[in-house]
Design an enzyme around this catalytic site. Structure first.
Site, PDB file in Angstrom:
ATOM      1  N   VAL A 172       0.868  -1.171   0.000  1.00  0.00           N
ATOM      2  CA  VAL A 172       0.000   0.000   0.000  1.00  0.00           C
ATOM      3  C   VAL A 172       0.906   1.223   0.000  1.00  0.00           C
ATOM      4  CG1 VAL A 172      -1.995  -1.086   1.099  1.00  0.00           C
ATOM      5  CG2 VAL A 172      -0.227  -0.046   2.521  1.00  0.00           C
ATOM      6  N   SER A 173       0.371   2.348  -0.459  1.00  0.00           N
ATOM      7  CA  SER A 173       1.191   3.546  -0.612  1.00  0.00           C
ATOM      8  C   SER A 173       1.371   4.333   0.671  1.00  0.00           C
ATOM      9  CB  SER A 173       0.581   4.454  -1.674  1.00  0.00           C
ATOM     10  OG  SER A 173       0.517   3.768  -2.899  1.00  0.00           O
ATOM     11  N   THR A 174       0.349   4.362   1.518  1.00  0.00           N
ATOM     12  CA  THR A 174       0.432   5.193   2.724  1.00  0.00           C
ATOM     13  C   THR A 174       0.006   4.413   3.954  1.00  0.00           C
ATOM     14  OG1 THR A 174      -1.827   6.005   2.502  1.00  0.00           O
ATOM     15  CG2 THR A 174      -0.115   7.271   1.393  1.00  0.00           C
ATOM     16  N   GLN A 201      -3.689   3.412   4.559  1.00  0.00           N
ATOM     17  CA  GLN A 201      -4.326   2.338   3.804  1.00  0.00           C
ATOM     18  C   GLN A 201      -4.136   1.009   4.526  1.00  0.00           C
ATOM     19  OE1 GLN A 201      -2.157   3.107   0.147  1.00  0.00           O
ATOM     20  NE2 GLN A 201      -4.024   3.882  -0.804  1.00  0.00           N
TER      21      GLN A 201
END
Length: 183
Positions: free
Chosen positions: A10-12, A15
């Site tokens: 996941v990017s952040t 999330q």
């Protein structure tokens, strides 16, 4: 016996990687490597590196979507090449791609989806820039919040630590250390 290693990203921090992990396990992954971070670069992707290192001939590295592995064509193909060099298989669930070094169409599909990921990344950045410019016009743009405490940096410097060690301890870039010390 061949094993299936899953990879979820996941990017952040906001999330949830659990959804990807559950799905990967439901389609055969015995172990799922997870991490939070930008898919725009392979740098700092320790869990992906660990998964590739553990691959043995006949194993599979499984990801739900190409953009979970990388948002760059060259990076996606590099991952595929490294998996094939281990005599293993890179499998993407959606769209169904099975890269084992014998099917040229699989490589073409991987390249195509890598290009789509790059375009998507470009569009996201363009929308972000437009949003920032609009917020600046309204005097609503505050910029990124400060995350580095200069006092912590100075305190470590006073203890005799160099910029590299300070950066490691605070998990920041060395250039940030130099900027904080110069301010």
């Amino acid at each position: 016996m061949a094993k299936v290693l899953g990879y979820a990203r996941v990017s952040t921090d906001g999330q949830d990687v659990q959804t990807q992990k559950t799905m990967l396990e439901s389609i055969g992954a015995v172990v799922v490597f997870t991490e939070t971070g930008n898919g725009s670069s392979l740098d700092g992707r320790d869990q992906l590196e660990a998964a590739i290192r553990l691959l043995e001939p006949g194993d599979e590295l499984l990801a739900l979507h190409p953009d979970r592995l990388a948002r760059d064509t060259a990076d996606l193909l590099t991952i595929g090449k490294r998996v094939i060099e281990k005599k293993a298989v890179l499998r993407i669930h959606d769209p169904a791609i099975r890269l084992d070094g014998t099917d040229m169409m699989a490589e073409v599909m991987l390249t195509l989806f890598g290009m789509i990921g790059m375009m998507e990344k470009h569009f996201i950045k363009a929308r972000q820039r437009r949003g920032i410019e609009a917020a600046k016009l309204r005097n609503a743009y505050k910029g990124r919040p400060v995350t580095i405490n200069p006092d912590d940096i100075r305190q470590l410097r006073d203890q005799g630590l160099g910029a590299t060690e300070i950066a490691k301890r605070l998990r920041i870039g060395r250039a940030s250390v130099y900027r904080a010390l110069a301010a």
